[in-house]
Scaffold this motif. Structure first.
Motif, PDB file in Angstrom:
ATOM      1  N   LYS A  25     -52.058 -31.647  15.723  1.00 56.47           N
ATOM      2  CA  LYS A  25     -52.010 -32.816  14.841  1.00 56.47           C
ATOM      3  C   LYS A  25     -52.017 -32.407  13.377  1.00 56.47           C
ATOM      4  N   ALA A  26     -52.689 -31.313  13.070  1.00 51.44           N
ATOM      5  CA  ALA A  26     -52.846 -30.882  11.683  1.00 51.44           C
ATOM      6  C   ALA A  26     -51.675 -30.055  11.184  1.00 51.44           C
ATOM      7  N   PHE A  27     -51.059 -29.284  12.070  1.00 46.09           N
ATOM      8  CA  PHE A  27     -49.959 -28.411  11.680  1.00 46.09           C
ATOM      9  C   PHE A  27     -48.646 -29.022  12.135  1.00 46.09           C
ATOM     10  N   ASP A  28     -47.670 -29.086  11.221  1.00 46.32           N
ATOM     11  CA  ASP A  28     -46.377 -29.684  11.547  1.00 46.32           C
ATOM     12  C   ASP A  28     -45.679 -28.939  12.674  1.00 46.32           C
ATOM     13  N   HIS A  29     -45.669 -27.632  12.589  1.00 44.29           N
ATOM     14  CA  HIS A  29     -45.025 -26.820  13.613  1.00 44.29           C
ATOM     15  C   HIS A  29     -46.127 -26.079  14.350  1.00 44.29           C
ATOM     16  N   ASP A  30     -46.233 -26.359  15.635  1.00 45.17           N
ATOM     17  CA  ASP A  30     -47.326 -25.790  16.438  1.00 45.17           C
ATOM     18  C   ASP A  30     -47.017 -24.331  16.770  1.00 45.17           C
ATOM     19  N   VAL A  57     -64.043 -25.640  10.493  1.00 45.54           N
ATOM     20  CA  VAL A  57     -62.636 -25.657  10.915  1.00 45.54           C
ATOM     21  C   VAL A  57     -62.273 -27.050  11.430  1.00 45.54           C
ATOM     22  N   ILE A  58     -63.145 -27.635  12.225  1.00 43.81           N
ATOM     23  CA  ILE A  58     -62.889 -28.976  12.770  1.00 43.81           C
ATOM     24  C   ILE A  58     -62.730 -29.984  11.638  1.00 43.81           C
ATOM     25  N   GLU A  59     -63.623 -29.942  10.665  1.00 47.79           N
ATOM     26  CA  GLU A  59     -63.540 -30.875   9.542  1.00 47.79           C
ATOM     27  C   GLU A  59     -62.275 -30.633   8.726  1.00 47.79           C
ATOM     28  N   ALA A  60     -61.892 -29.385   8.539  1.00 48.25           N
ATOM     29  CA  ALA A  60     -60.672 -29.067   7.795  1.00 48.25           C
ATOM     30  C   ALA A  60     -59.432 -29.581   8.531  1.00 48.25           C
ATOM     31  N   LEU A  61     -59.390 -29.392   9.852  1.00 48.71           N
ATOM     32  CA  LEU A  61     -58.254 -29.877  10.642  1.00 48.71           C
ATOM     33  C   LEU A  61     -58.175 -31.397  10.619  1.00 48.71           C
ATOM     34  N   ASP A  64     -55.035 -33.566   9.116  1.00 45.18           N
ATOM     35  CA  ASP A  64     -54.394 -34.617   9.901  1.00 45.18           C
ATOM     36  C   ASP A  64     -54.376 -35.920   9.115  1.00 45.18           C
ATOM     37  N   GLN A  65     -55.479 -36.260   8.463  1.00 44.59           N
ATOM     38  CA  GLN A  65     -55.546 -37.486   7.679  1.00 44.59           C
ATOM     39  C   GLN A  65     -54.571 -37.478   6.509  1.00 44.59           C
ATOM     40  N   ARG A  66     -54.436 -36.328   5.852  1.00 44.94           N
ATOM     41  CA  ARG A  66     -53.493 -36.230   4.735  1.00 44.94           C
ATOM     42  C   ARG A  66     -52.058 -36.444   5.207  1.00 44.94           C
TER      43      ARG A  66
END
Length: 136
Positions: free
Chosen positions: A90-95, A124-128, A132-134
């Motif tokens: 969810k956080a990274f455009d390209h997995d 890490v969880i909070e950063a991800l 995702d929110q951004r």
């Protein structure tokens, strides 16, 4: 975001298990997700097609196979590792493993999430989540 090659392969396996011909498969993709080819599916369309196959009674892979590293004092818990694994696409455009690993190395100084401390795994969880929110 388009689906991955692995997700396309999953759909082709399901097509084979269902005994669909090419025309029937493409008609199903069009009815369920509005596309004629699996390459044109996005994540939402992929999920719709998986749900459709599940409704027919076929078993679909919902989560990738994950390795259980067990309880390791001081290191991230299995629950944290699973949560990181769920948030990552969810956080990274390209997995890609390489991009995620590079990000972990740069900001958390580890090569794999299993080497994170409990505290660092929370970060890490909070950063991800924030990434995702951004995107939204």
């Amino acid at each position: 975001m388009p689906i991955t090659k692995r997700q396309i392969a999953v759909l082709h396996v399901l097509k084979q298990q269902a005994g669909f011909g090419e025309d029937e498969y493409r008609d199903t993709l069009f009815r369920v997700a509005g596309v004629r080819s699996a390459k044109d599916l996005d994540q939402t369309g992929f999920e719709k097609v998986l749900e459709w196959f599940e409704a027919l009674g076929y078993r679909t892979p919902r989560k990738p196979n994950r390795v259980n590293f067990g309880q390791r004092p001081g290191y991230a818990t299995q629950k944290q590792l699973d949560f990181i694994g769920d948030l990552r696409p969810k956080a990274f455009d390209h997995d890609t493993d390489q991009g995620f690993s590079h990000w972990l190395e740069r900001f958390f100084h580890v090569s794999h999430p299993r080497f994170l401390s409990v505290k660092a795994a929370g970060s890490v969880i909070e950063a991800l989540k924030a990434m995702d929110q951004r995107k939204k």
